[in-house]
Design a protein around this motif. Sequence first.
Motif, PDB file in Angstrom:
ATOM      1  N   ARG A   1       0.633  -0.984  -0.188  1.00  0.00           N
ATOM      2  CA  ARG A   1       0.193   0.381  -0.280  1.00  0.00           C
ATOM      3  C   ARG A   1       0.486   1.693  -0.141  1.00  0.00           C
ATOM      4  N   GLN A   2       1.795   1.147   0.471  1.00  0.00           N
ATOM      5  CA  GLN A   2       3.090   1.995   0.056  1.00  0.00           C
ATOM      6  C   GLN A   2       4.241   2.300  -0.868  1.00  0.00           C
ATOM      7  N   SER A   3       2.946   2.504  -2.031  1.00  0.00           N
ATOM      8  CA  SER A   3       3.665   2.467  -2.722  1.00  0.00           C
ATOM      9  C   SER A   3       4.311   3.419  -4.024  1.00  0.00           C
ATOM     10  N   ALA A   4       5.255   3.378  -4.403  1.00  0.00           N
ATOM     11  CA  ALA A   4       6.482   4.367  -5.590  1.00  0.00           C
ATOM     12  C   ALA A   4       6.760   3.955  -6.978  1.00  0.00           C
ATOM     13  N   THR A   5       6.853   4.707  -7.613  1.00  0.00           N
ATOM     14  CA  THR A   5       7.036   4.802  -8.687  1.00  0.00           C
ATOM     15  C   THR A   5       8.465   4.584  -9.342  1.00  0.00           C
ATOM     16  N   THR A   6       9.415   4.002 -10.000  1.00  0.00           N
ATOM     17  CA  THR A   6      10.935   4.419 -10.458  1.00  0.00           C
ATOM     18  C   THR A   6      10.969   3.463 -11.563  1.00  0.00           C
ATOM     19  N   GLU A   7      12.174   4.473 -12.081  1.00  0.00           N
ATOM     20  CA  GLU A   7      12.048   4.267 -14.174  1.00  0.00           C
ATOM     21  C   GLU A   7      12.329   2.853 -13.668  1.00  0.00           C
ATOM     22  N   ILE A   8      12.509   1.503 -14.548  1.00  0.00           N
ATOM     23  CA  ILE A   8      13.187   0.544 -15.103  1.00  0.00           C
ATOM     24  C   ILE A   8      14.796   1.144 -15.809  1.00  0.00           C
ATOM     25  N   GLY A   9      15.308   0.645 -15.305  1.00  0.00           N
ATOM     26  CA  GLY A   9      16.904   0.822 -15.920  1.00  0.00           C
ATOM     27  C   GLY A   9      17.578   1.654 -15.338  1.00  0.00           C
ATOM     28  N   ALA A  10      16.859   2.909 -14.316  1.00  0.00           N
ATOM     29  CA  ALA A  10      17.384   3.885 -14.049  1.00  0.00           C
ATOM     30  C   ALA A  10      18.444   3.686 -12.212  1.00  0.00           C
ATOM     31  N   ASP A  11      19.437   4.003 -12.662  1.00  0.00           N
ATOM     32  CA  ASP A  11      20.306   4.317 -11.258  1.00  0.00           C
ATOM     33  C   ASP A  11      19.897   4.218  -9.701  1.00  0.00           C
ATOM     34  N   VAL A  12      20.316   3.726  -9.214  1.00  0.00           N
ATOM     35  CA  VAL A  12      19.528   3.552  -7.788  1.00  0.00           C
ATOM     36  C   VAL A  12      19.412   5.099  -7.409  1.00  0.00           C
ATOM     37  N   THR A  13      20.470   5.349  -7.136  1.00  0.00           N
ATOM     38  CA  THR A  13      20.640   6.719  -6.780  1.00  0.00           C
ATOM     39  C   THR A  13      19.593   7.931  -7.453  1.00  0.00           C
ATOM     40  N   ASP A  14      19.305   7.867  -8.496  1.00  0.00           N
ATOM     41  CA  ASP A  14      18.779   8.360  -9.395  1.00  0.00           C
ATOM     42  C   ASP A  14      17.032   7.847  -8.813  1.00  0.00           C
ATOM     43  N   ALA A  15      16.702   7.246  -8.787  1.00  0.00           N
ATOM     44  CA  ALA A  15      15.525   6.659  -8.752  1.00  0.00           C
ATOM     45  C   ALA A  15      15.122   7.183  -6.927  1.00  0.00           C
TER      46      ALA A  15
END
Length: 514
Positions: free
Chosen positions: A493-507
């Motif tokens: 339920r504590q959702s977020a989004t991240t870009e596929i293939g993005a660097d960890v720090t950028d995400a």
Amino acid sequence: MSTDTHVVETTTTLALEEKGKLIKSLRRFDLVFFTICAFVGLDTLGTVANKGPQGFFWLVLLAAVFVIPYMLLMSEVGSAFTQEGGPYEWTKLAFGRFHGGIAAILYWVTNPLWVGGSLAFIATSAWSLNVFKIGSGTAGDYIFKLLFIWISIGVAIASLRYGKWIPNAGAILRGVVLGFFSITVIIYGIKHGVAGFAAGDLSPTRAVFFGLVPLLLFNYVGFELQNGAAEEMENPQKDVPLSVLRSGITGVLMYVIPVLCIILVLPAKAVTGIGGFIDAVTLVFNGVYGGAAHVLLILMTIGFVAALVTSGAVWMIGSDRIQAVASYDGAFIPYFGVFNRKLGTPVRVNVMSGIVATVFMVTAVAAFNGGDNAKFVVVLDIAISTTLLSYLWIFPAALRLRYTHPHVPRPYRHPFGMAGIWISTILVTGWIGLGSWVAVFPDSLEKLFGVGYDFKGTWGVSRVTFEVLTLGTLLVIVAVGIIGYVLGADVRRQSATTEIGADVTDAVATQPAG
């Protein structure tokens, strides 16, 4: 990945927090040796060689019709979808989080049971035979097996920047052990002649085919394991395809050459499942090195046991991360989704694996005649076979992602286009489906094709008992996965989004707070 495509996936705020603890430390060199260590298992060489020339025939054939399409699939999906926990993430993106969670637990549970219930026993047997006697059920037996299990776990717990050198060393050790053995066989053949076999001995039979398929497929998996640590790679987009290619070619040769040497030296009836490789080593060393054979045999046995330790360690490193990723993504118990901030490793899952392996080992020694009880062997066999079942999600995911995520840049694409990826998926999934069916219902296809099968003589239990144990074990594993998924609801339920293939720090820097 180019940031102008903005291809995103839904994850959790816990996942973003834990990703920030990952440390990039895997180079191309490491990935090649990591995968060789995962792909080449010395524990099954004797069992394959026990089938004689037919075992060799199927080993080579499956290299062509299973390993090659498998390599092509994993090269594409592994270099395009480079999130930590690779196989879990691919299955989640293709079929949904629940399916990813079930695939992850099937993939993970094999390894602690394999280490504690199979590798530890093979290592103890070899050591007791050639180094010094340990005995079954003795204090020394427990101590040796516990050391074996927890050394494997310790390697998985260690920071990957240091722990990676154990699998690297394991890959090199395999080359030394198998290379020295193969050279010795050649010398032995020159001096004493070889058992040999006629071309007709290679003619395949259905009985050997059905008996060997699950084992050979179990031998030939592992290319995706490195992607369990994908966000700890320095350049997965370029390094994954090359590492798969190099480790695949090397790994197949490391199987084919020693198995050929074993069946040339020993007749099939003289090769046992557990002692086959050591049997052949003992014979050729005594025939070539004379008085020095004993010392060399001890050294070879130590190398063999060390290689088994690295097999367990490398699979723990990869599969524990996959289970931890499922946990921090809300597809399993969130407690196990925490990575150690200092080490960058999923210590809680590592310890859970060690405990499961230990309990399994102690149960085998104390309650089931040192692991020789037929019912225990059945449970161990199906528990190990759960890895095959997990690929029924992982392989089709590679194809489905071509349709559901077409805009994700693919640094490596299947060389034969959509037709190629369809054919590869059908081939590898079909083989895995066959192997899984044979593992769960071992006499059904034999009956269908008129092959004789002595169920009681093979397994030591009745067909009904076998199926109760087999299906019961699978039911328990899946039930644990479902319970874990239910307990992950709050994290989901504590959702977020991240870009596929993005660097960890950028995400981490660009995601909503939850």
